[in-house]
Design an enzyme around this catalytic site. Structure first.
Site, PDB file in Angstrom:
ATOM      1  N   SER A   2      92.146   6.926   9.215  1.00 54.90           N
ATOM      2  CA  SER A   2      90.882   6.487   9.783  1.00 54.90           C
ATOM      3  C   SER A   2      90.125   7.632  10.463  1.00 54.90           C
ATOM      4  CB  SER A   2      91.180   5.331  10.755  1.00 54.90           C
ATOM      5  OG  SER A   2      90.027   4.735  11.235  1.00 54.90           O
TER       6      SER A   2
ATOM      7  N   ASP B 197      85.211  19.756   4.576  1.00 57.15           N
ATOM      8  CA  ASP B 197      84.005  19.788   3.740  1.00 57.15           C
ATOM      9  C   ASP B 197      82.963  20.765   4.259  1.00 57.15           C
ATOM     10  OD1 ASP B 197      85.300  17.874   2.315  1.00 57.15           O
ATOM     11  OD2 ASP B 197      83.678  16.393   2.375  1.00 57.15           O
TER      12      ASP B 197
ATOM     13  N   LYS C 168      92.368   5.804   4.564  1.00 59.13           N
ATOM     14  CA  LYS C 168      91.593   4.652   5.039  1.00 59.13           C
ATOM     15  C   LYS C 168      90.143   5.074   5.205  1.00 59.13           C
ATOM     16  CE  LYS C 168      90.898   1.367   8.773  1.00 59.13           C
ATOM     17  NZ  LYS C 168      89.502   1.759   8.998  1.00 59.13           N
TER      18      LYS C 168
END
Length: 536
Positions: A299, A310, A324
């Site tokens: 999460s 990223d 998740k």
């Protein structure tokens, strides 16, 4: 409690399911003021409950029927849409608020009384003079001991309104009479930053166990303390962190990424997107960051790891995370219970979803750990299967993948041997903690006026004490064979002693000594060569 190798993946899978349930609180918002038009589906359910209430031949608790019905509906949605019954709501709310009103002790219901493990630093009990090993026998004249005392009602006597007072009578070894303490209840933090210390002069370490309301402030204070000591690299440990609030994850990311850097994308059922960006000058934008993750990091932990990966910031170390990528909103049901309903999916800045499939039902979803265990993914990076269709590229050209968790930049295998799995389980459970408490009951005076630094430097757990723990386990029907891990067992016992004497920071410092992922960080930093790592 018998430890069997065939059941260990299931055991850890159950523990993981519980953790991710706690960590699924990503986007709370009370929507009780919204009015929904009556429809035939609601009428049908309401009419059925009324028929049972008024016409069924036997007396039936329709509240329990409603609970079962709600759970049955949610089980057909996704694994993270869950029902929170009335009796669990306040505990869940406390966990994510990050505090409660009380006196500030950790304790065991020990034999027939309340035994203080430790008075929390800066809390009301510590300020009043209560110590580890004390027995709280009376609260405002009410006895808190004896075979008829209801242990589940302890919080009723120790918690209360903020600034209210409670008079405690305490038994302390060596004192002839009971001691009296008048304690003013206050906010007691449920700490989400377990540890913060320097690994080297330049490398700091912070471990976060969940993303609660207070986590960002705790993290900022820990980071400031480390930067004041001159660190220029940081290890952020998110292993076994089940997640929490999205905004807390974003606030922590703000410390590392420059203004207007994309942090997260959420998309609802209508296809509407919301993008979150870094908003301020972070204290560690120019510092180097390492993030530790494992198969239990979920999460909000994955939001942090994914956003940094990223944006080509730092290095992700460990094993593939849980997977998740669903956002929940909490909605009150009017009777003190609530439903946590999935209302969107989230995507990392490159656009990848890290949500793993859940179409085969909740059991298969939470047994994914067992699948990874058996297919070798926890041992070698080559066993992680990725689809080319889920391939993404970061601004600097690094290839990353979606489709079920964050794949680390640097893989570190898990020791899946039965002995190590058992040791990891017992060292962080209350099982070993209870044994250590009994040891300290007999030997607390040995540690009086000894600082943690002196304890860590000079105290060693001897073989008789480690053997005593193994015998203790056997007497409690846990068969533990740790002959190959005797030194690790001693370290785990020492860490638990340190935790009860000095707090969670001391626990992590000792248990992290020689940790494979931290060893990898030191190798990447040139502090430790691969050869030295192997020898250590």
């Amino acid at each position: 409690m018998r430890f069997n190798k065939n059941y260990l993946p299931l055991l850890f899978g159950v523990a993981l399911a519980a953790g991710v349930f706690i960590g699924s609180k990503l986007n709370f918002e009370d929507t009780t003021e919204k009015i929904f038009a009556t429809n035939s589906k609601k009428d049908k359910l309401n009419r059925l409950i009324d028929y049972i209430d008024y016409e069924y031949v036997d007396q039936v608790n329709t509240d329990s029927i409603v609970d079962v019905t709600v759970n049955g509906i949610l089980e057909n949605l996704d694994p993270h849409s869950v029902y929170i019954p009335v009796d669990a709501y306040e505990k869940n709310a406390e966990d994510m608020r990050g505090n409660f009103v009380g006196i500030g002790i950790s304790f065991y219901p020990y034999h027939d009384s309340i035994a203080v493990i430790r008075a929390l630093d800066g809390g009301p009990a510590a300020r009043a003079g209560i110590r580890g090993g004390d027995r709280i026998l009376y609260a405002d004249g009410k006895p808190l001991f004896g075979p008829d005392f209801n242990r589940d009602s302890i919080s009723v006597y120790l918690k209360g309104e903020k600034n209210s007072r409670v008079t405690l009578k305490v038994f302390r070894k060596g004192e002839k009479d009971l001691l009296t303490f008048k304690v003013k209840r206050n906010d007691v933090p449920l700490v989400s930053v377990d540890a913060s210390y320097r690994l080297t002069d330049k490398i700091g370490y912070i471990k976060v166990n969940r993303f609660a309301e207070t986590t960002s402030e705790e993290f900022d204070n820990a980071l400031e303390g480390l930067t004041d000591k001159g660190i220029s690299r940081l290890v952020l440990d998110l292993r076994d962190n089940p997640g929490g609030y999205i905004y807390t994850a974003e606030e922590i990311l703000d410390q590392f990424l420059g203004k207007d850097k994309l942090l997260l994308i959420t998309r609802n059922k209508k296809g509407e997107e919301t993008k979150s960006y870094a908003t301020r000058r972070g204290d560690f934008e120019n510092g180097k960051i390492y993030v530790l993750i494992n198969e239990n990091s979920a999460s909000a932990s994955e939001i942090v790891a994914g956003a940094l990966q990223d944006n080509d910031k730092g290095t992700i170390i460990g094993r593939r995370s849980f997977g998740k990528g669903l956002v929940q909103r909490e909605m009150a049901l009017g009777d003190g219970s609530a439903v946590r309903l999935t209302i969107a999916r989230y995507y990392t800045p490159t656009g990848r979803s890290i949500q793993k499939p859940y179409g085969n039902g909740n059991d298969a979803y939470y047994k994914d750990y067992e699948k990874r265990y058996r297919n070798g993914e926890l041992l070698t990076a080559d066993s992680i299967h990725v689809a080319d269709s889920l391939r993404y590229v970061t601004p600097k050209g690094k290839v990353v993948y979606g489709g079920g968790g964050i794949i680390p930049d640097v893989f570190v295998p898990k020791d899946t041997s039965i002995a190590n799995e058992t040791l990891q389980f017992v060292s962080r459970s209350g099982y070993m903690g209870y044994f250590v408490f009994e040891y300290l009951e007999k030997n607390r005076k040995l540690f009086k006026n000894i600082s943690f630094e002196e304890f860590n430097r000079s105290y060693e757990v001897d073989t008789p004490l480690s053997q005593e723990f193994i015998e203790y386990a056997r007497l409690n029907e846990a068969r533990i064979d740790l002959s190959e891990y005797s030194e690790d067992l001693k370290k785990a016992i020492k860490a638990n002693i340190a935790q009860q004497l000095y707090g969670p920071n001391a626990f992590e410092i000792i248990l992290n000594d020689g940790d494979p992922m931290l060893q990898k960080v030191l190798e990447l930093e040139g502090v430790l060569t691969p050869k030295e790592e192997t020898e250590n």
